[in-house]
Every structure is written in structure tokens, then in C-alpha cells.
Design a protein around this motif. Structure first.
Motif, PDB file in Angstrom:
ATOM      1  N   THR A 115       1.108  -1.357   0.300  1.00  0.00           N
ATOM      2  CA  THR A 115       0.368  -0.121   0.390  1.00  0.00           C
ATOM      3  C   THR A 115       0.932   1.058   0.233  1.00  0.00           C
ATOM      4  O   THR A 115       0.580   1.865  -0.694  1.00  0.00           O
ATOM      5  CB  THR A 115      -1.262  -0.008   1.148  1.00  0.00           C
ATOM      6  OG1 THR A 115      -1.655  -1.280   1.119  1.00  0.00           O
ATOM      7  CG2 THR A 115      -1.358   1.702   1.613  1.00  0.00           C
ATOM      8  N   ILE A 118       2.874   1.146  -3.427  1.00  0.00           N
ATOM      9  CA  ILE A 118       1.793   2.289  -4.687  1.00  0.00           C
ATOM     10  C   ILE A 118       1.141   3.384  -4.792  1.00  0.00           C
ATOM     11  O   ILE A 118       1.804   4.000  -5.235  1.00  0.00           O
ATOM     12  CB  ILE A 118       0.371   1.159  -4.690  1.00  0.00           C
ATOM     13  CG1 ILE A 118       0.506  -0.203  -5.352  1.00  0.00           C
ATOM     14  CG2 ILE A 118      -0.242   2.028  -5.034  1.00  0.00           C
ATOM     15  CD1 ILE A 118      -0.100  -1.349  -5.332  1.00  0.00           C
ATOM     16  N   GLY A 122       2.789   5.968  -7.103  1.00  0.00           N
ATOM     17  CA  GLY A 122       2.289   7.158  -7.667  1.00  0.00           C
ATOM     18  C   GLY A 122       2.139   9.038  -7.908  1.00  0.00           C
ATOM     19  O   GLY A 122       2.130   9.810  -8.009  1.00  0.00           O
ATOM     20  N   MET A 127      -0.511   6.689 -11.815  1.00  0.00           N
ATOM     21  CA  MET A 127      -0.781   5.315 -11.368  1.00  0.00           C
ATOM     22  C   MET A 127      -1.563   5.103 -12.047  1.00  0.00           C
ATOM     23  O   MET A 127      -3.028   5.794 -11.536  1.00  0.00           O
ATOM     24  CB  MET A 127      -0.434   5.750  -9.620  1.00  0.00           C
ATOM     25  CG  MET A 127      -1.198   4.404  -8.859  1.00  0.00           C
ATOM     26  SD  MET A 127       0.398   2.644  -9.395  1.00  0.00           S
ATOM     27  CE  MET A 127       1.823   3.001  -9.131  1.00  0.00           C
ATOM     28  N   LYS A 132      -1.768  -0.279 -10.450  1.00  0.00           N
ATOM     29  CA  LYS A 132      -2.053  -0.562  -9.035  1.00  0.00           C
ATOM     30  C   LYS A 132      -1.993  -2.056  -9.266  1.00  0.00           C
ATOM     31  O   LYS A 132      -2.024  -2.486  -7.948  1.00  0.00           O
ATOM     32  CB  LYS A 132      -3.080   0.035  -8.610  1.00  0.00           C
ATOM     33  CG  LYS A 132      -3.302   0.452  -7.662  1.00  0.00           C
ATOM     34  CD  LYS A 132      -4.603   1.626  -6.897  1.00  0.00           C
ATOM     35  CE  LYS A 132      -5.000   1.361  -5.452  1.00  0.00           C
ATOM     36  NZ  LYS A 132      -5.909   2.132  -4.763  1.00  0.00           N
ATOM     37  N   HIS A 133      -3.629  -2.750  -9.542  1.00  0.00           N
ATOM     38  CA  HIS A 133      -3.587  -4.227  -9.909  1.00  0.00           C
ATOM     39  C   HIS A 133      -2.931  -5.407  -9.637  1.00  0.00           C
ATOM     40  O   HIS A 133      -2.657  -5.843  -9.035  1.00  0.00           O
ATOM     41  CB  HIS A 133      -4.586  -3.819 -11.050  1.00  0.00           C
ATOM     42  CG  HIS A 133      -5.024  -5.620 -10.659  1.00  0.00           C
ATOM     43  ND1 HIS A 133      -6.078  -6.273  -9.698  1.00  0.00           N
ATOM     44  CD2 HIS A 133      -4.308  -7.533 -12.051  1.00  0.00           C
ATOM     45  CE1 HIS A 133      -6.035  -7.578 -10.636  1.00  0.00           C
ATOM     46  NE2 HIS A 133      -5.138  -8.064 -11.192  1.00  0.00           N
ATOM     47  N   TRP A 135       0.550  -4.289  -8.966  1.00  0.00           N
ATOM     48  CA  TRP A 135       1.663  -4.167  -7.652  1.00  0.00           C
ATOM     49  C   TRP A 135       1.004  -4.688  -6.379  1.00  0.00           C
ATOM     50  O   TRP A 135       1.233  -5.576  -5.986  1.00  0.00           O
ATOM     51  CB  TRP A 135       1.979  -2.744  -7.314  1.00  0.00           C
ATOM     52  CG  TRP A 135       3.252  -2.464  -8.248  1.00  0.00           C
ATOM     53  CD1 TRP A 135       3.388  -1.723  -9.160  1.00  0.00           C
ATOM     54  CD2 TRP A 135       4.241  -2.969  -7.878  1.00  0.00           C
ATOM     55  NE1 TRP A 135       4.799  -1.692  -9.685  1.00  0.00           N
ATOM     56  CE2 TRP A 135       5.559  -2.702  -9.004  1.00  0.00           C
ATOM     57  CE3 TRP A 135       4.873  -4.123  -6.785  1.00  0.00           C
ATOM     58  CZ2 TRP A 135       6.674  -2.667  -8.985  1.00  0.00           C
ATOM     59  CZ3 TRP A 135       5.692  -4.794  -7.099  1.00  0.00           C
ATOM     60  CH2 TRP A 135       7.847  -3.330  -7.761  1.00  0.00           C
ATOM     61  N   THR A 136      -0.918  -4.399  -6.757  1.00  0.00           N
ATOM     62  CA  THR A 136      -1.339  -5.103  -5.499  1.00  0.00           C
ATOM     63  C   THR A 136      -1.449  -6.695  -5.072  1.00  0.00           C
ATOM     64  O   THR A 136      -1.275  -7.794  -4.505  1.00  0.00           O
ATOM     65  CB  THR A 136      -3.020  -4.709  -5.494  1.00  0.00           C
ATOM     66  OG1 THR A 136      -2.719  -3.416  -5.524  1.00  0.00           O
ATOM     67  CG2 THR A 136      -3.578  -5.354  -4.436  1.00  0.00           C
TER      68      THR A 136
END
Length: 158
Positions: A115, A118, A122, A127, A132-133, A135-136
Motif C-alpha cells: 500500500t 503503490i 504514484g 498510477m 495498481k492492480h 503491484w497489489t
């Protein structure tokens, strides 16, 4: 569903905005910027940096400790991105990370880190949802492996 190779590609591309390096001043600065971002936006995590809990942005900027740690954390993120499509290497790196931190990191932080990362990325790039998806996804798999390994060692998990 995004494949591991696609996650790897997307994350590697995003790391072009957060370079690592030994000679380039801008690359060294990126690691320092990560810690300045963390300290400013997640003050509750400062407790994990003994002796630096009250550091200002200027003190982080002048710190050899944070320059080194910044490069290490960016190198770790590069390794995770580069090995995501090779789960043996990815999981081995996760386990080695646990070994470096098993006595001083709360197990819940294995996922919290992403979190923070990411959010930091940004600040270096625009981002988008795919990045984002991706890295999540890495963060989820990483945290699962870290906690699985902690469980295997008989240590607390999140």
C-alpha cells in the motif's frame, strides 16, 4: 485475469520511474524519497526505525542509513517484479526477506508495505488501474508466502 508475465511486465515498466543505482544521484535519491514519503504519510510505521522515529525529511535526506535502506527496498521491489513469473525465485526471495526481518516486523506489514509502495510510486508516475492492480497482486502473493513461511517456522502470522 492478468498472467504472471503481464504482472511482471507492468511492474517492471512502472519501476522506470523509481530507478535504482550506485552512481546516478537521481537513483540514490529515489530511495531517500521513498522513506520521506513513508515518514510523512505513515507516521505509525516510524516505530520500526529505531533511533530515527522522529526524523524530519531533511534528516532522512542526510542519512546514509536511509540511502542504503532506500536502495535495498527498491532492489527488493525490482527483484519481486522481475521474478514474479518464476514462483520458485519469487517465493525464495520472500522467504529471504522474512529472514532479514522476522524479529522486528509485524507480520501484517508484509501486505501493508505494498500500500505504501503503490502510493509512493504514484508520486513518481501516473498510477493507472493496471499498474495498481499488478503491484497489489505482487503484494498479495508476497504477503501470503511470507505468512506461510512464518507459519512453517512456528512464528506468528497475520
Amino acid at each position: 485475469m492478468t498472467t504472471p508475465s503481464e504482472v511482471k511486465y507492468i511492474c517492471k515498466r512502472s519501476l522506470e520511474s523509481a530507478k535504482i543505482g550506485t552512481d546516478e544521484a537521481a537513483a540514490k535519491q529515489t530511495g531517500l524519497d521513498f522513506y520521506k514519503y513513508l515518514f510523512a504519510n505513515y507516521p505509525e510505521l516510524r516505530v520500526y526505525f529505531k533511533g530515527a522515529e522522529n526524523f524530519s525529511a531533511n534528516e532522512i535526506q542526510q542519512s546514509d542509513r536511509f540511502q542504503h535502506q532506500g536502495q535495498q527496498i527498491l532492489l527488493d521491489c525490482n527483484t519481486l517484479a522481475n521474478t514474479f513469473d518464476d514462483q520458485i525465485k519469487f517465493k525464495t526471495h520472500a522467504r529471504e526477506t522474512v529472514h532479514r526481518h522476522m524479529t522486528n516486523v509485524d507480520p501484517s506489514l508484509w501486505s501493508v508495505f505494498f500500500t505504501v509502495f503503490i502510493g509512493f510510486l504514484g508520486t513518481k508516475m501516473t498510477m493507472d488501474g493496471a499498474t495498481k492492480h499488478a503491484w497489489t497482486t505482487i503484494g498479495k502473493v508476497f504477503a501470503e508466502e511470507c505468512n506461510r513461511y512464518l507459519k512453517d517456522l512456528g512464528l506468528p502470522t497475520s
